[in-house]
Design an enzyme around this catalytic site. Structure first.
Site, short mmCIF file in Angstrom:
data_model
loop_
_atom_site.label_atom_id
_atom_site.label_comp_id
_atom_site.label_asym_id
_atom_site.label_seq_id
_atom_site.Cartn_x
_atom_site.Cartn_y
_atom_site.Cartn_z
N TYR A 1 -1.24 -6.92 -15.06
CA TYR A 1 -0.69 -6.63 -16.23
C TYR A 1 -0.42 -6.72 -17.97
CZ TYR A 1 3.51 -6.04 -12.34
OH TYR A 1 4.32 -5.69 -11.64
N LYS B 1 -5.34 -10.50 -1.35
CA LYS B 1 -5.83 -9.69 -1.19
C LYS B 1 -7.64 -9.56 -0.74
CE LYS B 1 -5.08 -5.65 0.74
NZ LYS B 1 -5.09 -5.79 2.55
N ASP C 1 -0.14 -7.85 1.94
CA ASP C 1 0.70 -6.93 3.12
C ASP C 1 1.49 -7.43 4.04
OD1 ASP C 1 -2.38 -7.36 4.12
OD2 ASP C 1 -3.05 -5.58 4.33
N ASP D 1 5.30 -10.54 -8.52
CA ASP D 1 6.72 -9.22 -8.80
C ASP D 1 7.42 -8.25 -7.87
OD1 ASP D 1 8.05 -7.93 -10.31
OD2 ASP D 1 6.64 -6.52 -11.45
N ASP E 1 10.49 -9.94 -6.00
CA ASP E 1 12.15 -8.82 -5.50
C ASP E 1 11.69 -9.06 -4.49
OD1 ASP E 1 12.57 -9.01 -8.18
OD2 ASP E 1 11.07 -6.89 -8.73
#
Length: 382
Positions: A145, A197, A230, A255, A259
């Site tokens: 970001y 990851k 994942d 993020d 959520d």
């Protein structure tokens, strides 16, 4: 010894923000009135869309300076259709500027049931969601970001866009230490689940290596493990209790996962959040403060603004986090959380419990705040 005074800047926000923030302010004022060893000085300031309307910018210099000088900040959600994507000046850049100016690198979002009486509101089966108690600790001002980027239409390769994700060892170390301090604040300490990851991304391999070294060397008493992002996303749906404790992760993954986890309790109106500029202040720190910005995770909900039906619990629980993590005041924070649980468990005349509309009830914002303040006072004095 005279009581310690803490200065809390209040940013009411837009839409339902002023309505729910007002109830959290009542709770903080009540706690301040009932306490003998500390007092809270609450300082409201313009921010967001309301500041645009009055001053032409979302983050006036006077508001930013007040925030820099505060011990903590309580904020309502900002934004609305009046300041949408086509507006010349929008509220959201003000929030990004505030986070950057204050160095708020650690985002903390709990995901649990404020009361087990709310089990039926979760989209997951009661047997899956019962006992879920996780805290997402997300690195907030690094990663993709905030990396270098190229938009489509920019030469060379005008048909290509890219975003650069980068992390340094020091960035990963400091967010890991925040997670560790939160883990150590409970008895027994919480387990840390680091999410990355690392089988694909170089930044994730740096992340996993740095988390492992930091926790092993500096916090050998803590248990931790690693999960691919994942797999973690699947656990949140299929077996969220596997991730009870702390989910420690970088900006993009945090993020998304925070959520996803926020859906578990059944209403965004129930959940608080914190963004910190350092490791949380602990009760043993003798009133050492850590600057933090506290807000509910829901939006400004302009469609219901002014109707008096918004759920203030997420904002009230954000106020509890403010007391705990910025001011090191564990007792009043725990009393507020206990108060919310007790109020949610109370029956009302219709048998639905004291619920706002998002939870299927009919009680209004102020009426729910009234009950929370009443129960809080009885618990505090008891």
């Amino acid at each position: 010894m005279s009581p310690r005074t803490f200065r809390v800047v209040v940013l009411p926000g837009d839409g339902i923000g002023p309505e729910v923030v007002a109830e959290a302010v009542r709770v903080l004022q009540k706690v301040s009135d009932l306490s003998s060893n500390f007092k809270l000085e609450l300082d409201p300031r313009p921010f967001g869309g309301n500041a645009i309307d009055k001053y032409g910018e979302p983050l006036p210099d006077s508001t930013l300076q007040a925030c820099k000088e505060a011990d903590a900040i309580l904020m309502g959600s900002i934004g609305g259709p009046r300041w949408g994507v086509t507006a010349k000046v929008r509220p959201e850049p003000g929030l990004l500027a505030l986070r950057k100016a204050l160095g708020l690198y650690a985002n903390i979002r709990p995901a649990n049931l404020a009361s087990e009486s709310l089990l039926a509101y979760s989209p997951l089966r009661p047997d899956i969601v019962q006992g879920v108690n996780m805290i997402v600790v997300r690195e907030l001002i690094g990663g993709v970001y905030f990396g270098r980027r190229k938009e489509q239409g920019v030469a060379p390769d005008e048909d290509t866009a890219w975003d650069n994700m980068s992390y340094s060892v020091s960035e990963v170390q400091r967010i890991t230490r925040v997670a560790a301090q939160i883990a150590l604040s409970t008895n027994p300490p919480l387990e840390i689940h680091s999410v990355d990851k690392a089988n694909v991304l170089a930044t994730s391999r740096l992340w996993r290596k740095t988390v492992t070294e930091t926790l092993t060397i500096e916090y050998p008493q803590l248990k931790f493990d690693h999960h691919y992002v994942d797999a973690a996303s699947m656990f949140i749906v299929s077996n969220p209790k596997k991730l009870n404790g702390i989910i420690l992760t970088e900006n993009l993954f945090g993020d998304i996962l925070s959520d996803q986890a926020s859906v578990i309790p059944g209403s965004l109106g129930l959940l608080p959040s914190a963004s910190l500029a350092g490791a949380p202040s602990m009760p043993t720190d003798d009133f050492k403060t850590t600057l933090g910005l506290y807000e509910p995770i829901h939006g400004s909900a302009p469609d219901i603004a002014g109707q008096g039906i918004a759920n203030p619990i997420g904002t009230i629980l954000s106020a509890a986090m403010l007391l705990r993590y910025s001011l090191g005041l564990e007792k009043p924070a725990a009393i507020i959380e206990d108060t919310v649980r007790k109020v949610l468990d109370l029956p009302d005349v219709g048998g639905l419990g004291l619920r706002t509309k998002d939870l299927g009830g009919q009680i209004g914002t102020v009426a729910l705040g009234d009950k929370i303040v009443d129960v809080l006072e009885s618990l505090y004095q008891g």
